[in-house]
Design a protein around this motif. Sequence first.
Motif, mmCIF file in Angstrom:
data_model
loop_
_atom_site.group_PDB
_atom_site.id
_atom_site.type_symbol
_atom_site.label_atom_id
_atom_site.label_comp_id
_atom_site.label_asym_id
_atom_site.label_seq_id
_atom_site.Cartn_x
_atom_site.Cartn_y
_atom_site.Cartn_z
ATOM 1 N N VAL A 175 16.644 -2.897 -5.242
ATOM 2 C CA VAL A 175 17.539 -3.862 -4.608
ATOM 3 C C VAL A 175 18.252 -4.704 -5.656
ATOM 4 C CG1 VAL A 175 17.721 -5.666 -2.861
ATOM 5 C CG2 VAL A 175 15.875 -3.965 -2.705
ATOM 6 N N SER A 176 19.564 -4.836 -5.506
ATOM 7 C CA SER A 176 20.377 -5.721 -6.345
ATOM 8 C C SER A 176 21.041 -6.738 -5.432
ATOM 9 C CB SER A 176 21.451 -4.932 -7.102
ATOM 10 O OG SER A 176 20.874 -3.994 -7.987
ATOM 11 N N LEU A 177 20.643 -8.016 -5.572
ATOM 12 C CA LEU A 177 21.182 -9.080 -4.729
ATOM 13 C C LEU A 177 22.001 -10.046 -5.568
ATOM 14 C CD1 LEU A 177 18.367 -10.107 -2.214
ATOM 15 C CD2 LEU A 177 20.539 -9.009 -1.709
ATOM 16 N N GLY A 178 23.251 -9.710 -5.834
ATOM 17 C CA GLY A 178 24.143 -10.611 -6.539
ATOM 18 C C GLY A 178 23.593 -11.055 -7.873
ATOM 19 N N ASN A 179 23.520 -12.384 -8.072
ATOM 20 C CA ASN A 179 23.037 -12.945 -9.328
ATOM 21 C C ASN A 179 21.513 -13.015 -9.415
ATOM 22 O OD1 ASN A 179 25.669 -13.396 -10.263
ATOM 23 N ND2 ASN A 179 25.787 -15.374 -9.200
ATOM 24 N N ALA A 180 20.823 -12.678 -8.334
ATOM 25 C CA ALA A 180 19.356 -12.680 -8.361
ATOM 26 C C ALA A 180 18.864 -11.473 -9.159
ATOM 27 C CB ALA A 180 18.806 -12.648 -6.943
ATOM 28 N N PRO A 181 17.699 -11.572 -9.786
ATOM 29 C CA PRO A 181 17.166 -10.420 -10.534
ATOM 30 C C PRO A 181 16.949 -9.220 -9.621
ATOM 31 C CG PRO A 181 15.959 -12.436 -11.052
ATOM 32 C CD PRO A 181 16.822 -12.758 -9.883
ATOM 33 N N ASP A 182 17.243 -8.031 -10.131
ATOM 34 C CA ASP A 182 16.935 -6.815 -9.382
ATOM 35 C C ASP A 182 15.440 -6.741 -9.134
ATOM 36 O OD1 ASP A 182 19.590 -6.339 -9.716
ATOM 37 O OD2 ASP A 182 19.359 -4.417 -10.752
ATOM 38 N N PHE A 183 15.041 -6.147 -8.013
ATOM 39 C CA PHE A 183 13.626 -5.976 -7.745
ATOM 40 C C PHE A 183 13.404 -4.681 -6.977
ATOM 41 C CE2 PHE A 183 15.324 -8.441 -4.218
ATOM 42 C CZ PHE A 183 14.762 -7.853 -3.095
ATOM 43 N N GLN A 184 12.125 -4.274 -6.910
ATOM 44 C CA GLN A 184 11.748 -3.061 -6.216
ATOM 45 C C GLN A 184 10.705 -3.372 -5.149
ATOM 46 O OE1 GLN A 184 11.355 0.577 -8.781
ATOM 47 N NE2 GLN A 184 11.346 -0.951 -10.414
ATOM 48 N N LEU A 185 10.719 -2.571 -4.101
ATOM 49 C CA LEU A 185 9.737 -2.657 -3.029
ATOM 50 C C LEU A 185 9.149 -1.280 -2.792
ATOM 51 C CD1 LEU A 185 11.759 -4.632 -0.322
ATOM 52 C CD2 LEU A 185 9.977 -5.575 -1.788
ATOM 53 N N LEU A 186 7.895 -1.260 -2.386
ATOM 54 C CA LEU A 186 7.267 -0.030 -1.927
ATOM 55 C C LEU A 186 6.896 -0.242 -0.469
ATOM 56 C CD1 LEU A 186 6.356 2.739 -3.070
ATOM 57 C CD2 LEU A 186 4.085 1.747 -3.324
ATOM 58 N N CYS A 187 7.410 0.610 0.431
ATOM 59 C CA CYS A 187 7.217 0.432 1.870
ATOM 60 C C CYS A 187 6.616 1.679 2.500
ATOM 61 C CB CYS A 187 8.553 0.135 2.559
ATOM 62 S SG CYS A 187 9.403 -1.347 1.970
ATOM 63 N N ALA A 188 5.832 1.488 3.553
ATOM 64 C CA ALA A 188 5.290 2.599 4.345
ATOM 65 C C ALA A 188 5.476 2.247 5.815
ATOM 66 C CB ALA A 188 3.820 2.828 4.031
ATOM 67 N N PHE A 189 6.184 3.083 6.544
ATOM 68 C CA PHE A 189 6.576 2.746 7.908
ATOM 69 C C PHE A 189 5.879 3.612 8.951
ATOM 70 C CE2 PHE A 189 10.517 1.847 5.419
ATOM 71 C CZ PHE A 189 10.470 0.471 5.548
ATOM 72 N N LYS A 190 5.612 3.014 10.102
ATOM 73 C CA LYS A 190 5.310 3.753 11.319
ATOM 74 C C LYS A 190 6.598 3.810 12.141
ATOM 75 C CE LYS A 190 0.427 2.606 12.125
ATOM 76 N NZ LYS A 190 -0.499 1.961 13.067
ATOM 77 N N ALA A 191 6.783 4.912 12.870
ATOM 78 C CA ALA A 191 7.978 5.065 13.685
ATOM 79 C C ALA A 191 7.589 5.357 15.126
ATOM 80 C CB ALA A 191 8.855 6.186 13.137
ATOM 81 N N SER A 192 8.215 4.646 16.058
ATOM 82 C CA SER A 192 8.035 4.890 17.476
ATOM 83 C C SER A 192 9.408 4.873 18.117
ATOM 84 C CB SER A 192 7.129 3.819 18.096
ATOM 85 O OG SER A 192 7.010 3.996 19.496
ATOM 86 N N GLU A 193 9.831 6.025 18.647
ATOM 87 C CA GLU A 193 11.214 6.174 19.108
ATOM 88 C C GLU A 193 12.133 5.837 17.941
ATOM 89 O OE1 GLU A 193 12.110 7.517 21.864
ATOM 90 O OE2 GLU A 193 10.103 7.680 22.709
ATOM 91 N N ASN A 194 12.997 4.836 18.086
ATOM 92 C CA ASN A 194 13.885 4.478 16.976
ATOM 93 C C ASN A 194 13.459 3.177 16.297
ATOM 94 O OD1 ASN A 194 14.637 2.802 19.136
ATOM 95 N ND2 ASN A 194 16.708 2.567 18.325
ATOM 96 N N VAL A 195 12.236 2.701 16.561
ATOM 97 C CA VAL A 195 11.750 1.442 16.004
ATOM 98 C C VAL A 195 10.858 1.740 14.797
ATOM 99 C CG1 VAL A 195 10.399 -0.649 16.429
ATOM 100 C CG2 VAL A 195 11.875 0.294 18.229
ATOM 101 N N LEU A 196 11.094 1.019 13.693
ATOM 102 C CA LEU A 196 10.313 1.160 12.469
ATOM 103 C C LEU A 196 9.544 -0.120 12.201
ATOM 104 C CD1 LEU A 196 13.085 2.665 10.155
ATOM 105 C CD2 LEU A 196 11.444 3.904 11.565
ATOM 106 N N ARG A 197 8.282 0.024 11.814
ATOM 107 C CA ARG A 197 7.474 -1.130 11.409
ATOM 108 C C ARG A 197 6.545 -0.699 10.295
ATOM 109 N NH1 ARG A 197 7.433 -1.970 17.075
ATOM 110 N NH2 ARG A 197 8.375 -3.944 17.695
ATOM 111 N N GLY A 198 6.255 -1.632 9.379
ATOM 112 C CA GLY A 198 5.296 -1.317 8.345
ATOM 113 C C GLY A 198 5.351 -2.302 7.201
ATOM 114 N N PRO A 199 4.379 -2.200 6.290
ATOM 115 C CA PRO A 199 4.296 -3.135 5.169
ATOM 116 C C PRO A 199 5.226 -2.752 4.029
ATOM 117 C CG PRO A 199 2.484 -1.601 5.082
ATOM 118 C CD PRO A 199 3.247 -1.274 6.340
ATOM 119 N N CYS A 200 5.728 -3.776 3.352
ATOM 120 C CA CYS A 200 6.498 -3.617 2.116
ATOM 121 C C CYS A 200 5.909 -4.545 1.069
ATOM 122 C CB CYS A 200 7.970 -3.975 2.318
ATOM 123 S SG CYS A 200 8.923 -2.794 3.300
ATOM 124 N N ALA A 201 5.779 -4.057 -0.155
ATOM 125 C CA ALA A 201 5.271 -4.867 -1.257
ATOM 126 C C ALA A 201 6.122 -4.538 -2.475
ATOM 127 C CB ALA A 201 3.808 -4.525 -1.537
#
Length: 222
Positions: A133-159
Amino acid sequence: MMRFTFLAVLCAGLFSPLAALPKDLSGAWVLHADWGPKLRYDLLCDLKQDGQSLSGPCGVVYGYVERASGSIGSEAMDLEYTTTYQGNEVHVTYQGKRQSDGWVRGQVTAGFFNGDFDAAPLAAPPGAWQFHVSLGNAPDFQLLCAFKASENVLRGPCAPVVGSVLQASGTADDKGVALAYDTELNGAPIHVMYTGAVQPDGSIKGEASGGAFKGVFTAKRR
């Protein structure tokens, strides 16, 4: 339709808890480390098992995704990686015992410092997604996410983001992918959103925003 393609990729290879898979513990794990009142954090790891060896990315504090390695046996599990903390290179080691309830509990060490940790597999797809992720003048950062999917809805943890695993949610449909979570930036609450489209190579690219910050992101399956 892109919704079905994206959800099929997310849902491929669902796995059962530790007790149901004694021979292969590959998948997404959440690990909580407690070094005392001044330092507690969560990791989200996407681990792959090859024999008794473990390896894979772990989302750690302050926006880095580190490559971890270790081993697992019938009674014990260990992981280690080298990261940067307050400008210094630190080698972190987790050594734990497997419990009858499926958890792993033990000690985490870094130099002369010791703490406690516990870890458990997630009931989520074994393949995690890594966001850059690059958010303008903020430092770039990375996330690791794992999602569950139900129909078209996504949920799960990101770190990560300042040491805690965040609970993200969103949707995937024929118009694209939208995800969001709430966190803090410099002590103030901030709502972070990701809106993107699935690319021909299977990655996701789009726009990211959080408060006054706007930028772009890319996500790839690990």
